[in-house]
Design a protein around this motif. Structure first.
Motif, PDB file in Angstrom:
ATOM      1  N   THR A 563       0.815  -1.212   0.000  1.00 54.38           N
ATOM      2  CA  THR A 563       0.000   0.000   0.000  1.00 54.38           C
ATOM      3  C   THR A 563       0.848   1.261   0.000  1.00 54.38           C
ATOM      4  OG1 THR A 563      -0.152  -0.360   2.359  1.00 54.38           O
ATOM      5  CG2 THR A 563      -2.062  -0.938   1.052  1.00 54.38           C
ATOM      6  N   ASP A 564       2.020   1.152   0.569  1.00 54.63           N
ATOM      7  CA  ASP A 564       2.880   2.332   0.614  1.00 54.63           C
ATOM      8  C   ASP A 564       3.244   2.777  -0.809  1.00 54.63           C
ATOM      9  OD1 ASP A 564       4.159   4.213   2.241  1.00 54.63           O
ATOM     10  OD2 ASP A 564       6.093   3.286   1.810  1.00 54.63           O
ATOM     11  N   TYR A 567       0.313   4.504  -2.351  1.00 57.34           N
ATOM     12  CA  TYR A 567       0.232   5.892  -1.887  1.00 57.34           C
ATOM     13  C   TYR A 567       1.251   6.773  -2.615  1.00 57.34           C
ATOM     14  CZ  TYR A 567      -3.163   5.676   1.901  1.00 57.34           C
ATOM     15  OH  TYR A 567      -4.312   5.582   2.629  1.00 57.34           O
ATOM     16  N   LEU A 568       2.431   6.240  -2.812  1.00 51.16           N
ATOM     17  CA  LEU A 568       3.457   7.013  -3.521  1.00 51.16           C
ATOM     18  C   LEU A 568       2.926   7.486  -4.873  1.00 51.16           C
ATOM     19  CD1 LEU A 568       6.576   7.782  -3.667  1.00 51.16           C
ATOM     20  CD2 LEU A 568       6.780   5.737  -5.060  1.00 51.16           C
ATOM     21  N   PHE A 571      -0.142  10.074  -4.490  1.00 48.86           N
ATOM     22  CA  PHE A 571       0.224  11.461  -4.181  1.00 48.86           C
ATOM     23  C   PHE A 571       0.866  12.120  -5.389  1.00 48.86           C
ATOM     24  CE2 PHE A 571       0.433   9.954   0.399  1.00 48.86           C
ATOM     25  CZ  PHE A 571      -0.791  10.525   0.704  1.00 48.86           C
ATOM     26  N   LEU A 595      -7.852   3.489  -0.838  1.00 50.02           N
ATOM     27  CA  LEU A 595      -6.788   4.143  -0.070  1.00 50.02           C
ATOM     28  C   LEU A 595      -6.961   5.651  -0.116  1.00 50.02           C
ATOM     29  CD1 LEU A 595      -3.611   2.075  -0.952  1.00 50.02           C
ATOM     30  CD2 LEU A 595      -4.966   2.027   1.113  1.00 50.02           C
TER      31      LEU A 595
ATOM     32  N   ARG B 116       7.698   0.371   9.529  1.00 48.45           N
ATOM     33  CA  ARG B 116       8.445   1.039   8.469  1.00 48.45           C
ATOM     34  C   ARG B 116       7.830   2.406   8.226  1.00 48.45           C
ATOM     35  NH1 ARG B 116       6.267  -0.716   2.561  1.00 48.45           N
ATOM     36  NH2 ARG B 116       4.092  -0.961   3.070  1.00 48.45           N
ATOM     37  N   GLU B 118       6.061   5.332   6.231  1.00 44.60           N
ATOM     38  CA  GLU B 118       5.071   5.282   5.162  1.00 44.60           C
ATOM     39  C   GLU B 118       4.828   6.666   4.621  1.00 44.60           C
ATOM     40  OE1 GLU B 118       1.532   3.080   5.848  1.00 44.60           O
ATOM     41  OE2 GLU B 118       2.642   1.277   6.428  1.00 44.60           O
ATOM     42  N   ILE B 119       4.618   6.683   3.324  1.00 43.93           N
ATOM     43  CA  ILE B 119       4.500   7.958   2.642  1.00 43.93           C
ATOM     44  C   ILE B 119       3.311   8.757   3.129  1.00 43.93           C
ATOM     45  CG2 ILE B 119       3.972   8.938   0.387  1.00 43.93           C
ATOM     46  CD1 ILE B 119       5.777   6.565  -0.658  1.00 43.93           C
ATOM     47  N   ARG B 123       3.614  12.497   4.344  1.00 45.38           N
ATOM     48  CA  ARG B 123       2.859  13.501   3.602  1.00 45.38           C
ATOM     49  C   ARG B 123       2.153  14.463   4.562  1.00 45.38           C
ATOM     50  NH1 ARG B 123       1.408  15.022  -1.838  1.00 45.38           N
ATOM     51  NH2 ARG B 123      -0.698  15.813  -1.699  1.00 45.38           N
ATOM     52  N   ASP B 165     -12.357  -0.136   5.210  1.00 47.24           N
ATOM     53  CA  ASP B 165     -11.738   0.905   4.397  1.00 47.24           C
ATOM     54  C   ASP B 165     -11.138   0.374   3.101  1.00 47.24           C
ATOM     55  OD1 ASP B 165     -12.322   2.421   6.577  1.00 47.24           O
ATOM     56  OD2 ASP B 165     -10.337   2.245   7.458  1.00 47.24           O
ATOM     57  N   ASP B 167      -8.307  -0.908   2.926  1.00 49.41           N
ATOM     58  CA  ASP B 167      -6.870  -0.640   3.012  1.00 49.41           C
ATOM     59  C   ASP B 167      -6.170  -1.952   3.357  1.00 49.41           C
ATOM     60  OD1 ASP B 167      -4.322  -0.040   3.739  1.00 49.41           O
ATOM     61  OD2 ASP B 167      -4.850   1.632   5.045  1.00 49.41           O
ATOM     62  N   GLY B 169      -3.087  -2.687   3.576  1.00 49.49           N
ATOM     63  CA  GLY B 169      -1.704  -2.558   4.038  1.00 49.49           C
ATOM     64  C   GLY B 169      -1.315  -3.643   5.022  1.00 49.49           C
TER      65      GLY B 169
END
Lengths: 843, 618
Positions: A563-564, A567-568, A571, A595, B116, B118-119, B123, B165, B167, B169
């Motif tokens: 998921t990171d 997101y990159l 954005f 997301l 870790r 995370e962007i 942000r 959600d 999500d 992750g």
């Protein structure tokens, strides 16, 4: 004996033998060392040659412009370039550990070249003082340099990798130093570079923080030249009266002293390993001085350059390159004239064996006990040989001897063969890296491979790394990047083919790194094709973004499940694109969309509404509005009863209308409507009761609060307004009355009409309030016998409970009740007898 | 007794895992020179207490704080935040920084993200204009050993994030954690997954293998033979969030197993969790309960296998626990009587003293059990258990409906109501529209309209929804023999003892997967939601361990060195203590040739699961 010829080439100095085999006859033409400034890299590295502009030389048929030429140690030209750099005379030139050529000119500018004679930008300057004062002398070590200006200031670059110049402490002396030597940072206590400076008749130790004068008797008078040994432990000094001295680095004790009978200092002073010191004047023979005994003279009729190595000195002349080294002990033991050491006998035995002489056996018998050490010596000696046929003979001797040894480590020979193969390969004149075995061990194979790669000997590097079992990734990666740089003319598809063919040799290689290089070289399309092959999404996705492939990037990121990464990409696109385009890209992709929603829910409410509106998800907008209405309520400004309820209700109304737009959300729409209504009623109640306790409680709570306050009419009104069922109404009212302990009203309520859910609520309320008497009013009215039994049990009336249970004919219940009354012996026996009776009936 | 569990008896070298995590943390703290203030997110702090003792941290010149909305009060010029990478925490941190700036304080800030960076977090720091003031690092803590056979990935919100959600992750996190385990203990040759999220984890894991190929020498070293991924996060809600169309497609299926955690756990440890909440392997109690007379003071009681007595009784049905404790107490009393009367030899005395050592453990558990029985003897508890069984047996719809309705009317705690309601809805694969709308309305009326969001979430994850097809619960129940009559809780012969008669579905699946793989039960698996996969990693096809696995279905294990092979069972979405008990029961049974290690996103109970789904408007 056959060995005589070998030892005949040796010179004896004190008790040690020295030899200087020729490594190469140089392949270059018309290079005269005396006309040129020459920089030779240690470890058999390249040689940089440029015409010396501090000397007046005659030009033959050549351009007036100077040329910087770079040769291998065997004199093969690698590259050349015209020297056009401004900044005045070239003062110092030397190779760094990673084989960058450092050139320092008068005004303190530092130019850097790689082995291909390409200037590495940016140029660095040593600073303003150097610019104003001019650099007059440079002393290099492996990874740094110290420069002296005309004004007597010392500057230092401690690390060529960082290239950050700094000034050392000022000596305060008026004169310029006679000579300087550097102790490398790795050998000093402080970890900073220290410079030994001979000024007048003193020696100073200068570092960043201060200046120290050397005390002691050892050195007296003016010092003309100094050199530190490669391990940083000893110092060779040439004094004003023509003596050469060797002391340890702290100036304690003289290890060697010899009078050279020359007032002039030698032009070159160099350590040969750690055993002897070489002195070179250009008009006298090369002089080698050892700790004791007579020095050795070598006669040359050419100018020389001494290149110190860790285990000897390479001697470069116009026509050849030689390696002067102390003969290793193992070699001495074999080849020394008249040697009867086991190793020599073994070597001799092989000779007999080859000639089919029975003496071979005799020799072997002689050394039976010490055979292993003889074998070991032969292997060791083979390693030190440059001559391939002699290597072979020595190894054969070792192998011959090994056959008669039971307990010898057999892989020693194999190991040595491997090493020698590598060494012989790089010693080839075409490659021109004449490493000795000691140098190779000190340098390490990985550095050797890096150097080969750097010199674009990729194939050899690849073969060696394969041969010694190292990761080939470095080699292939470097090759691919060089290939891209060099193949501007090859079309993308063809080049891709060529690259892939090699890249697949190495598992886990980073295609993205190669692609990034292609992109840097302006080949975006090739980059896109390459990155397609990158298995690691975390490397692939950022690169895709940087070459503008957002769609693919989003796809790959989603596939990776990371998921990171998604997101990159999100954005990135979010920032770059118009909202509608952005929405379009993510709408059909569940993971990026979810997301985005999840992120925007927290931080970009308005933007999220735009998204839902543009994608027609009205109910989601409605939920957002509804949520906002609560946030308005939480706002401290919105104290209860203030007109702020107005906007809240308006928001809820809006939400209700949006829900009503779709058929599926009638329930939500209805709920929103009721909520708005409730808020209005609660507001009115707060005004009429002057108590701010209603807003934001539930309908049930509102009813209970009304009843507790005794406002039965209001409670009734809420009940009818929201069509509260009779069942719920009874529970609420009973509990509310019990809270106020208004037992009378409760009883009245029970008699209003037959309660729709029976009398259980009444019993429960009373029992919970611990009002046995009140409870007893209702328990008999309970219709269900089991319930009645349990209710009796709860208020501790065992007998009644037992009766009810036996009427219900429920044995299991009886058992449970018995457990409840365990403490009470009488009750317990009662239950037992009842149960017995029950089971009897059952039979 | 320490809260950090003793891992000596673990079938895997979990100790090395924990020591690595310790070293990583210490290194981070050492690398930041000088005095510093360490601000830990409270939940993470709980997790860390399983890794390292806080007193140890203080040796590195550290002031310890918990992260909260209030700014950090300290004299240290360096502030180090150790936080999970969650968006909402970034706001507090940036407000701390802004606060310091407005006060004119100059400090160095560090954020170490777990596991870790995370962007999305960075942000927010950028948007709050503090990103450039902060040095950012990572503390790669992916797995925490909770006990000698339990690994936790510490993902409290995994279920909600995934299901509500979308999500995913946390799925990546799980895969990464397993991948890390593999790099220590060798690649796992067999992977079996059931449920959409599990299959996704298996897929990501596969990707990681292609991205970072392991050496073939590592493959040979695999200590873990099989990985089984079981899913709480059924496929159903996944599709629901996408569109209505999909909802219809799979409405017929049940969630893989949402039923088990909604039932009240009846094992000793399970009950403690239900009533008192176990956090990070310990339970917090009023000290008066434990017989320490200190008014109002709380004390922590660690619960892990270092406690020998606990190890013996934790997985027993609570009814039995009481008897066992009673027996032990009596026998000790007898021993004591003997010792005071007769003449004893020295060795007998020694034995007695040895037994005395277990006295503190005895008192501790007797106190705890006594405290628990005050809850279990309540008629309301018994009634609830009754109702749970009625729902599971799916025998009488109306009684259940009425019972739940009454609970709502009486305004009993919402979570209790929802647990039963979810159980009810899931076994019936949804409620008829009339009942569905009625109950939802009654809920909103009784508990307030702010719970609309919770209801919406429940519908999204499919726990509470409209019935669109017939339930296949009865078929599943029969096929897997989930209801076992006449369970003897004292000498159980089936895992059903953990719920006094109901065998957890999830464990039945695991049991079958361990013994024979998915193939023999394809038909049943199809009734449950989500795909299932079974992979053998390349390079293993002919390996002996595979053959062993096949042979093992006959109850024999032929690993040459006599070690039992090891199965890692990962519960995506959490596992309850009762299920763990059932698994331990399985692995201890005769003829079971495997050691089981349990991996879970978090140890859950019905209570905590419902809590994560809770979302109020207010």
């Amino acid at each position: 004996m056959a060995n005589v010829s070998v030892a005949a080439e040796w010179q004896l100095l004190y008790n040690r033998y020295y030899r200087k085999p020729e490594l190469y006859p140089l392949r270059w033409k018309n290079i005269d060392l005396s006309r040129n400034k020459v920089a030779c890299a240690p470890f058999g590295g390249p040689i940089a040659v440029i015409r010396d502009d501090s000397k007046i030389v005659q030009l033959y048929s050549e351009s007036a412009l100077r040329k910087l030429r770079i040769f291998t140690s065997s004199g093969v030209l690698i590259s050349d370039t015209v020297w056009k750099n401004p900044g005045g005379r070239l003062i110092g030139m030397s190779w760094t550990e990673d084989q960058t050529l450092i050139c320092i000119v008068q005004d303190g500018t530092v130019y850097r070249y790689n082995i291909h004679a390409e200037l590495i930008e940016p140029n660095v300057t040593l600073g303003k003082e150097c610019f104003e004062q001019n650099v007059v002398e440079c002393v290099f070590w492996g990874n740094g340099v110290v420069c002296l200006t005309e004004g007597g200031l010392l500057f230092c670059i401690p690390d060529f990798k960082v290239m950050r110049p700094c000034q050392l402490a000022e000596t305060g002396a008026e004169d310029l130093p006679n000579c300087m030597a550097v102790i490398e940072p790795k050998y000093t206590v402080s970890g900073n570079v220290e410079v030994l400076v001979g000024i007048g008749d003193r020696i100073l130790i200068v570092d960043e923080d201060g200046v120290q004068t050397v005390e002691g008797e050892v050195v007296q008078g003016l010092v003309q030249k100094m050199v530190v040994s490669w391990d940083g432990k000893f110092l060779a000094i040439f004094t004003h009266d023509g003596r050469i001295l060797v002391t340890d680095i702290n100036f304690k004790g003289v290890l060697l002293e010899y009078n050279c009978e020359s007032a002039l200092p030698p032009e070159q002073l160099a350590w040969c390993g750690l055993d002897s010191v070489l002195l070179y004047w250009d008009d006298t023979p090369l002089l080698m001085v050892g700790p004791r005994g007579d020095p050795v003279h070598y006669f040359y009729d050419e100018p020389l350059l001494l290149i110190p190595e860790c285990d000897g000195v390479r001697i470069l002349s116009n026509t050849s390159l030689e390696f002067l080294q102390r003969v290793p002990d193992s070699t001495v033991s074999i080849f020394k004239i008249g040697s009867t050491s086991p190793a020599a006998l073994l070597y001799d035995a092989l000779d007999h064996f080859d000639r089919r002489s029975a003496k071979a056996d005799e020799n072997l018998r002689l050394i039976q006990k010490s055979l292993p050490e003889a074998v070991e010596a032969c292997i060791d000696a083979a390693g030190h040989e440059f001559d391939v046929s002699r290597q072979r003979t020595l190894l054969r001797a070792a192998s011959y001897g090994q056959a008669f040894c039971s307990n010898f480590q057999r892989d020693r020979i194999q190991e040595m063969c491997k090493t020698l193969r590598v060494l012989n390969a790089v010693r080839d004149p075409e490659i021109g890296i004449p490493l000795s075995i000691n140098q190779y061990k000190l340098l390490t194979p990985s550095v050797l491979i890096a150097r080969l790669v750097n010199a674009h000997c990729h194939l050899l590097a690849l073969r060696i790394s394969e041969y010694v079992g190292m990761n080939q990734e470095v080699v292939i990666m470097h090759w691919a990047c060089s290939k891209i740089t060099a193949s501007l003319a090859i079309p993308d598809a063809a080049l891709l083919e060529i690259l892939l063919d090699k890249l697949k040799l190495c598992r886990g290689i980073s295609y993205a790194a190669v692609a990034a290089h292609a992109d840097k070289n302006g080949r975006r399309k090739l980059a896109a094709m390459l990155v397609e092959h990158e298995p690691r999404s975390s490397k692939q996705v950022p690169l895709l973004l940087s070459i503008g492939e957002e769609d693919t990037a989003l796809m790959k990121a989603t596939e990776s499940g990371d998921t990171d990464l998604v997101y990159l990409v999100l954005f990135h696109i979010w920032q770059k694109k118009q909202p509608l385009e952005f929405f379009g890209m993510i709408q059909a992709r569940p993971l990026p969309r979810d997301l985005f929603i999840s992120y925007a829910r927290c931080y970009k409410h308005e933007f999220l509404k735009d998204f839902f509106l543009s994608t027609g998800q009205l109910q989601e907008v409605a939920f957002l509005l509804w949520k906002e209405s609560w946030e308005l309520g939480k706002n401290p400004m919105a104290s209860k009863g203030s007109p702020l309820h107005g906007p809240r209700i308006k928001l809820i109304d809006k939400a209700q209308n949006l829900f009503a737009e779709t058929k599926e959300h009638t329930f939500e729409s209805k709920a929103a409507e009721e909520h708005a209504k409730l808020l209005r009623i609660q507001h009115e109640l707060e005004v009429s009761t002057k108590q701010a306790i209603f807003v934001d409680s539930s309908i049930s709570d509102t009813i209970r609060t009304c009843i507790v306050l005794g406002n039965h009419r209001a409670a009734m009104k809420v009940k009818t307004e929201f069509k509260v069922s009779e069942k719920r109404w009874y529970w609420l009212k009973v509990f509310a009355l019990a809270t106020t302990r208004d037992w009378e009203a409760l009883e009245k309520f029970s008699k209003e009409k037959r309660p729709p859910i029976g009398y259980r609520p009444f019993v429960e309320a009373c029992v919970d309030a611990d009002e046995k008497g009140e409870a007893l009013k209702y328990i008999p009215k309970l219709a269900d016998l089991r319930e009645r039994a349990e209710a009796y049990a709860r208020i501790g009336m065992a007998k009644e409970a037992a009766d009810a249970a036996s009427q219900a004919k429920d044995g299991e219940l009886l058992g449970r009740l018995k457990l409840t009354f365990q403490q009470n012996a009488a009750a317990s026996s009662l239950f037992d007898s009842l149960r017995d009776r029950l089971s009897f009936q059952g039979v | 007794m320490a809260q950090i569990p003793n891992l000596d008896n673990s079938p895997l070298n979990l100790k090395s895992l924990r020591e690595q995590s310790q070293r990583d943390l210490v290194k981070i703290l050492k690398d930041i020179r000088g005095k510093k203030c360490l601000v830990i997110e409270p939940k993470l702090g709980g997790t860390l207490s399983l890794i390292i003792q806080t007193s140890l941290l203080k040796e590195y010149g550290i002031e310890l704080r918990h992260l909260s909305a209030e700014s950090v009060q300290t004299d240290c010029s360096k502030v180090v935040y150790l936080v999970p990478s969650q968006r909402d925490l970034m706001k507090s941190i940036s407000s701390h920084v802004h606060d310091d700036i407005s006060k004119g304080l100059q400090r160095e800030y560090y954020i170490y993200f777990v596991p870790r960076r995370e962007i999305q977090c960075e942000r927010i720091l950028e948007e709050e204009k503090v990103h450039h003031l902060i040095t950012i690092g990572e503390y790669p803590l992916y797995v925490v050993p909770l006990d000698e056979d339990i690994l936790s990935f510490e993902l409290d919100l995994a279920y909600k994030q995934c299901q509500v959600d979308g999500d995913t992750g946390s799925l990546w996190h799980i895969a990464k954690a397993i991948h890390k385990l593999e790099s220590t203990f060798g690649a796992i040759p067999n992977v079996r997954a059931k449920g959409k999220a599990s299959v996704m984890v298996a897929d990501i894991l596969d990707r990681m293998h292609t991205e970072e190929p392991m050496n073939s020498s590592d493959m040979a070293l695999s200590e873990i033979n099989t990985l089984i991924l079981i899913d709480r996060e059924a496929s159903l809600p996944f599709l629901c969030t996408n569109s209505y169309y999909n909802l219809k497609l799979c409405a017929a299926c049940l969630q893989v197993d949402m039923i088990t955690p909604m039932c009240s756990q009846l094992t000793y440890e399970g009950l403690i969790d239900e009533f008192l909440r176990i956090n990070n392997g310990s339970v917090e109690l009023d000290s008066s309960i434990m017989g320490v007379q200190q008014e109002g003071k709380k004390m922590k009681v660690p619960l892990n296998s270092s406690d020998k007595l606990l190890k013996e009784i934790r997985d027993l049905n609570f009814e039995v626990v009481v008897q066992v404790l009673k027996q032990k107490a009596t026998s000790m009393k007898q021993d004591y009587a003997e010792i005071t009367t007769a003449n004893q030899s020295v060795s007998e005395l020694k034995d007695f003293v040895k037994k005395l050592n277990s006295l503190p453990e005895m008192t501790r558990h007797i106190n705890l059990a006594q405290h628990l029985s005050t809850f279990t003897s309540k008629p309301s508890f018994l009634a609830k258990l009754d109702m749970e069984h009625t729902i599971i047996e799916a025998s009488s719809y109306d009684i259940c409906l009425e019972y739940i309705e009454e609970m709502i009317h009486k305004q009993e705690p919402l979570i209790n109501v929802l647990r039963l309601l979810i159980l009810f809805s899931v076994t019936n694969s949804g409620l008829p529209k009339k009942n569905f709308d009625y109950l939802r309305r009654e809920l909103l009326h009784s508990y307030g309209f702010e719970h609309m969001a919770t209801l919406n979430n429940l519908e999204k994850v499919g726990w509470l929804k409209k019935q669109e097809s017939k339930s296949n619960w009865l078929t599943v129940k029969r096929a897997l023999q989930l209801i076992v009559e006449d369970t003897d809780t004292a000498n159980p012969n089936d895992i059903a003892y953990v719920f006094s008669g109901y065998a957890p579905l999830s464990i039945r699946l695991v049991h079958n997967a361990v013994l024979s793989g998915w193939r023999p039960m394809e038909e049943i698996l199809k009734l449950l939601p989500g795909p299932h996969t079974e992979t053998k990693r390349a390079g293993f096809t002919s390996s002996p361990s595979f053959a062993t696995l096949q042979g093992a279905s006959n109850g024999l294990d032929k690993i040459a060195d006599g070690r039992r092979s090891l199965v890692l069972v990962v519960f995506v979405g959490g596992v309850t203590f009762a299920e763990i008990a059932a698994l331990r029961f399985l692995s201890a049974r005769e003829g079971m040739a495997y050691d089981l290690i349990i991996g879970t996103t978090k140890i859950v109970s019905g209570h905590s699961l419902v809590e994560t789904i809770f979302e109020r408007f207010g």
